[in-house]
Enzyme design. Structure first.
Site, PDB file in Angstrom:
ATOM      1  CB  ALA A 155      47.864  57.965  49.152  1.00  0.00           C
ATOM      2  CE1 TYR A 156      52.195  52.240  53.749  1.00  0.00           C
ATOM      3  CE2 TYR A 156      54.197  52.581  52.583  1.00  0.00           C
ATOM      4  CZ  TYR A 156      53.317  51.938  53.543  1.00  0.00           C
ATOM      5  OH  TYR A 156      54.050  51.286  54.614  1.00  0.00           O
ATOM      6  CB  ALA A 157      54.360  59.068  52.229  1.00  0.00           C
TER       7      ALA A 157
END
Length: 272
Positions: A155-157
């Site tokens: 999700a962060y990527a």
């Protein structure tokens, strides 16, 4: 270091960590600096550090997820400091965790605080930079976007990779009016990373062995100074690129220690 005298910079997420380091380095290069974040006490500390460089500084509390707050932010900076020549999009809420553990709300907050806020600010400063003959926009991404093993970081990527796409598009569309747009992907010794290293000493030691320079970037001297240099005339032909400020860490070292000493088995004698 670049000479940024007469320039005005706006740095989001500047109450601590990498944002604070970039703000201080821009001030050391001579730029007037506006910093924003959600916590007034942290902004006050950043303003005190920036003011020590002898430049004009202003701190404005702002939730970058609020579009009206972003509009007011740009207007305040322009009114008090005269314009905006440099925009650094650093603010970011981090939706870390495995996909099944990341809530819709956390994922949405990651996009709202990162690429959507950057998108809004980039458009808001565009006419101001055009009036001033050009400018530089720096978007903060992460090397997590090119990890081979995305476990716990998907999700962060996704959020950070969206920023790289915005960088490429703006660089292509706005180059003819003198606006350069770059992505920087740093490893900086932020408070969050320091906590992780303190709580996970063995993992931290293994992580350091994957960095050829064997250290994390210093916030002002390594990350901030590099960003300030990228904003100078010396890099006036560089745009659309992603700059990895990560000590040379390879992108495919997940789970291995490529720079640790290795035990080599001698070859068997050849028989003729």
């Amino acid at each position: 270091m670049a000479d940024l005298s007469g320039k005005v910079a706006l740095v989001t997420g500047a109450g601590q960590g990498i944002g604070q380091g970039i703000a201080m380095a821009l001030a050391n290069a001579g730029a007037a600096v506006a910093v924003t974040g959600r916590t007034q006490a942290k902004l006050d500390a950043t303003c005190d550090a920036v003011a020590a460089a002898g430049v004009e500084v202003m701190g404005i509390t702002c939730d970058v997820k609020d579009p009206l707050a972003l509009r007011d932010l740009v207007q305040q900076v322009r009114a008090q400091l005269g314009g905006i020549d440099i925009l650094v999009n650093n603010a970011q809420e981090v939706p870390n965790g495995k996909l099944l553990d990341v809530s819709d709300e956390a994922f949405q907050a990651g996009f709202d605080s990162g690429p959507l806020a950057a998108f809004r600010l980039m458009k808001a400063v565009h006419p101001i930079m055009v009036e001033r003959g050009g400018g530089t926009i720096i978007n903060l991404a992460s090397s997590v976007g090119v990890r081979w093993d995305m476990t716990g970081y998907g999700a962060y990527a996704a959020v950070k990779q969206a920023l790289r796409s915005l960088t490429r598009a703006a660089a292509a569309e706005w180059g003819d009016v003198g606006i350069r747009v770059l992505t920087v992907a740093p490893h900086g010794k932020s408070p969050g990373l320091e906590r992780w290293l303190r709580d996970n000493p063995e993992e931290g030691a293994a992580f350091f062995r994957t960095i050829p320079l064997r250290r994390i970037g210093r916030l002002v001297e390594d990350i901030g100074t590099a960003v300030a240099s990228l904003c100078g005339d010396e890099f006036s032909y560089l745009t659309g690129a992603t700059i990895p400020l990560d000590g040379g860490r390879p992108i495919s070292t997940d789970g291995v220690q490529p720079f640790a000493p290795r035990q080599l088995t001698p070859p068997e004698p050849r028989k003729f």
